[in-house]
Design an enzyme around this catalytic site. Sequence first.
Site, short mmCIF file in Angstrom:
data_model
loop_
_atom_site.label_atom_id
_atom_site.label_comp_id
_atom_site.label_asym_id
_atom_site.label_seq_id
_atom_site.Cartn_x
_atom_site.Cartn_y
_atom_site.Cartn_z
N ARG A 195 -6.22 -6.09 -2.86
CA ARG A 195 -6.06 -4.64 -2.98
C ARG A 195 -4.63 -4.20 -2.70
NH1 ARG A 195 -10.55 -2.25 -0.43
NH2 ARG A 195 -9.53 -1.71 1.51
N ASP B 192 0.84 -1.21 0.00
CA ASP B 192 0.00 0.00 0.00
C ASP B 192 0.87 1.26 0.00
OD1 ASP B 192 -0.84 -2.31 1.49
OD2 ASP B 192 -2.62 -1.26 2.19
#
Length: 408
Positions: A246, A176
């Site tokens: 994700r 991330d």
Amino acid sequence: MKKKFLPIRSLLLVIMTAWVSSCNQKSQESDLPEAENTTEKAYSIWMADSEIVRNPEGWTIDFNKKPKWEYTHGLIMSAMQAVWKEKGEQRFYDYTKKFADFMVDSTGNILTYKKTDYNIDRVNGGKFLINLYEESGEKKYRLAIEELRDQMRNHPRNKEGGFWHKKVYPHQMWLDGIYMGSPFLAQYAATFDEPALFDDVANQIIVMDNYGYSEETGLFHHAWDESKEQKWADPETGLSTNYWGRSIGWFAMALVDVLDFLPNDHPKRNDVIAVTQKLAKGIQRYQTPEGVWYQVVDQGTREGNYLESSASGMFTYFLLKGAEKGYLDQDDLAAGKKAYEGMLAEFVREDADGGISLTNVCGVAGLGGNPYRDGSFEYYVGEEIRVNDPKGVGPFILASLEYEALSK
């Protein structure tokens, strides 16, 4: 004879005009529903407008009850600006400026931002501020940008020079965080002439590739703990166990966005492109017949797993943009097209108010913290699933722009 002929000719002309008008009206009436069909509507604009209706003030994005400077706002504002640049619709730029003017005061202070938290998530919004500064020339945006840049001058790092995800998450690099920091720093370097910064930008990607990539699966682990102290970390490698969609999506978007700014003659550019190419092939191993991806990417048959829209949107954007830029090949392009069309079928819902919504978005997932997140399969599939979470909406808008550009 001439006087008698004129009224007849005029009458015929009136009749013919009325008939043509009637035909045109019928044609327009029959075409109107088709023009509103999902096959012809510009989904980038449709979703962006829908998001503005849902969050007219901007700061309420991510279901916030009070203002907060978050990476999710930066993601949506960047997507809105991308629609503005591509489609020429001024309202999308104005939306981002309205939000920025609410959050940034005349001296460049950003509401709720605290530099000494050393949270890499917080610098993602710097990208849309750079665009605002270049468009408007307003000094306060430059001052705010410099605050974010200054955070990264002193941001804690591991022994390889990789940025910690947060000060409260010591020694940890997350996928991330590559998205949150590297594209901003690359855009800053290109815009404000700091070429030495490109080395740092590329190094973040190289370090994550060296430690987080799995040859066996073709995927990247969510995070690496250099200290190997976290309960979620493998005691030998320091890696988290599972492949969360994700997190890999954040990394994928970072790659193609960094390459927008990394100079063609930079010595690490080809290395970044090589990472881009192997990731494209890796994720395609797990693309479902529907064209999209599971929450835990490599465990689609496991009970509790589900098709997840934010990762799917990120992968779609990555594949389409990477192919358009020439980093990826025609097979990758075909996978990106299939993914986008799969998203429309699986996740996009037309609402009663005429807007559209994105379903099946994982609300949030992370590692460590309190309560402790252990990175297990059960943890990832057990987190809240939302409709219109910005972490899905933003990538869908960006992917839509890429798909729509293919027809040009």
